[in-house]
Design a protein around this motif. Structure first.
Motif, PDB file in Angstrom:
ATOM      1  N   PRO A  97       0.797  -1.226   0.000  1.00 43.37           N
ATOM      2  CA  PRO A  97       0.000   0.000   0.000  1.00 43.37           C
ATOM      3  C   PRO A  97       0.833   1.281   0.000  1.00 43.37           C
ATOM      4  CG  PRO A  97       0.148  -0.860   2.207  1.00 43.37           C
ATOM      5  CD  PRO A  97       0.851  -1.842   1.319  1.00 43.37           C
ATOM      6  N   LEU A  98       0.290   2.289  -0.640  1.00 41.68           N
ATOM      7  CA  LEU A  98       0.773   3.660  -0.577  1.00 41.68           C
ATOM      8  C   LEU A  98      -0.199   4.354   0.364  1.00 41.68           C
ATOM      9  CD1 LEU A  98       2.486   6.060  -1.996  1.00 41.68           C
ATOM     10  CD2 LEU A  98       0.410   6.340  -3.353  1.00 41.68           C
ATOM     11  N   MET A  99       0.266   4.715   1.565  1.00 41.23           N
ATOM     12  CA  MET A  99      -0.640   5.178   2.615  1.00 41.23           C
ATOM     13  C   MET A  99      -0.267   6.558   3.141  1.00 41.23           C
ATOM     14  SD  MET A  99      -1.022   1.657   4.823  1.00 41.23           S
ATOM     15  CE  MET A  99      -2.476   2.167   5.715  1.00 41.23           C
ATOM     16  N   TYR A 105      -4.147   5.162  -0.547  1.00 35.84           N
ATOM     17  CA  TYR A 105      -4.369   5.914  -1.783  1.00 35.84           C
ATOM     18  C   TYR A 105      -3.925   5.148  -3.011  1.00 35.84           C
ATOM     19  CZ  TYR A 105      -5.643  10.050   0.829  1.00 35.84           C
ATOM     20  OH  TYR A 105      -6.292  10.938   1.648  1.00 35.84           O
ATOM     21  N   GLY A 106      -3.004   4.216  -2.834  1.00 31.67           N
ATOM     22  CA  GLY A 106      -2.498   3.486  -3.983  1.00 31.67           C
ATOM     23  C   GLY A 106      -1.976   2.124  -3.602  1.00 31.67           C
ATOM     24  N   ILE A 107      -1.728   1.316  -4.627  1.00 34.45           N
ATOM     25  CA  ILE A 107      -1.175  -0.026  -4.473  1.00 34.45           C
ATOM     26  C   ILE A 107      -0.014  -0.139  -5.465  1.00 34.45           C
ATOM     27  CG2 ILE A 107      -1.628  -2.505  -4.648  1.00 34.45           C
ATOM     28  CD1 ILE A 107      -4.640  -1.757  -4.243  1.00 34.45           C
ATOM     29  N   TYR A 123       1.515   3.502  -9.007  1.00 33.36           N
ATOM     30  CA  TYR A 123       0.547   2.856  -8.113  1.00 33.36           C
ATOM     31  C   TYR A 123      -0.837   2.846  -8.727  1.00 33.36           C
ATOM     32  CZ  TYR A 123       4.310   4.063  -4.935  1.00 33.36           C
ATOM     33  OH  TYR A 123       5.545   4.193  -4.357  1.00 33.36           O
ATOM     34  N   VAL A 124      -1.608   1.786  -8.450  1.00 34.42           N
ATOM     35  CA  VAL A 124      -3.025   1.776  -8.797  1.00 34.42           C
ATOM     36  C   VAL A 124      -3.681   2.882  -7.967  1.00 34.42           C
ATOM     37  CG1 VAL A 124      -5.181   0.469  -8.608  1.00 34.42           C
ATOM     38  CG2 VAL A 124      -3.076  -0.691  -9.312  1.00 34.42           C
ATOM     39  N   ASP A 125      -4.533   3.670  -8.589  1.00 38.56           N
ATOM     40  CA  ASP A 125      -5.239   4.754  -7.904  1.00 38.56           C
ATOM     41  C   ASP A 125      -6.476   4.180  -7.220  1.00 38.56           C
ATOM     42  OD1 ASP A 125      -6.602   7.009  -7.067  1.00 38.56           O
ATOM     43  OD2 ASP A 125      -6.515   8.020  -9.011  1.00 38.56           O
ATOM     44  N   VAL A 126      -6.424   4.007  -5.909  1.00 37.23           N
ATOM     45  CA  VAL A 126      -7.529   3.419  -5.155  1.00 37.23           C
ATOM     46  C   VAL A 126      -8.764   4.319  -5.213  1.00 37.23           C
ATOM     47  CG1 VAL A 126      -8.309   2.677  -2.868  1.00 37.23           C
ATOM     48  CG2 VAL A 126      -6.029   2.051  -3.682  1.00 37.23           C
TER      49      VAL A 126
END
Length: 170
Positions: A97-99, A105-107, A123-126
């Protein structure tokens, strides 16, 4: 992106277990985030034996397009602004995760540079998938929370990551 449906709820009274929060607003360039993982510590290097994290800052889609030469940005891009470290996720960090403040917020989805040079990580945009995530939760017998921050989000191996991340940080 994948969602897991648990057969039993997680114990909410355990201080080492916390549910990740979905973003309620899109992330903006300049947001400082953490990316944790057990990937390689540098390109071609060993994997870490303990959870490590890096500090990154989100950059605009325009800046990401300029640096990576891509025309369509459906992802988030972040970079380590410190010229002495230039840290990026490496092999073994995909799906991490991008936290920021317990909000995912992202993966991690694309490895660029593994700490070499000024390449942004991708990153995937959550936030772009929040409606899809909520729809899947509802259609599979769950409900979304009526509080501003939804906490019913799990992706792939991300559930295990969040649990272990909380144990290691606390």
């Amino acid at each position: 992106m994948a969602l897991l449906k648990l057969t039993k709820p997680l114990p909410r009274s355990d201080k080492h277990i916390s549910l990740a929060k979905l973003p309620v607003i899109p992330p903006k360039a300049g947001l400082k985030c953490l990316v944790g993982g057990w990937g390689q510590m540098f390109d071609g290097g060993p994997r870490t034996a303990k959870l490590l994290y890096i500090d990154v800052t989100l950059i605009s889609a325009k800046e990401c397009d300029k640096q990576l030469n891509v025309k369509e940005i459906d992802f988030l891009c972040a970079i380590d602004p410190d010229p002495f470290t230039h840290q990026n996720p490496c092999i073994g960090d995909l799906g991490a995760p991008l936290m920021h403040d317990d909000v995912v917020y992202g993966i991690v989805s694309l490895l660029m540079g593994c700490g070499k040079g000024d390449w942004p990580s991708v990153y995937v945009d959550v936030y772009a998938s929040v409606k899809w995530i909520e729809g899947k939760i509802i259609s599979n017998g769950g409900t979304t929370l009526s509080v501003p921050i939804k906490m019913e989000f799990f992706t792939g191996s991300f559930l295990l990551f969040v649990i272990i991340y909380k144990i290691c940080v606390n």
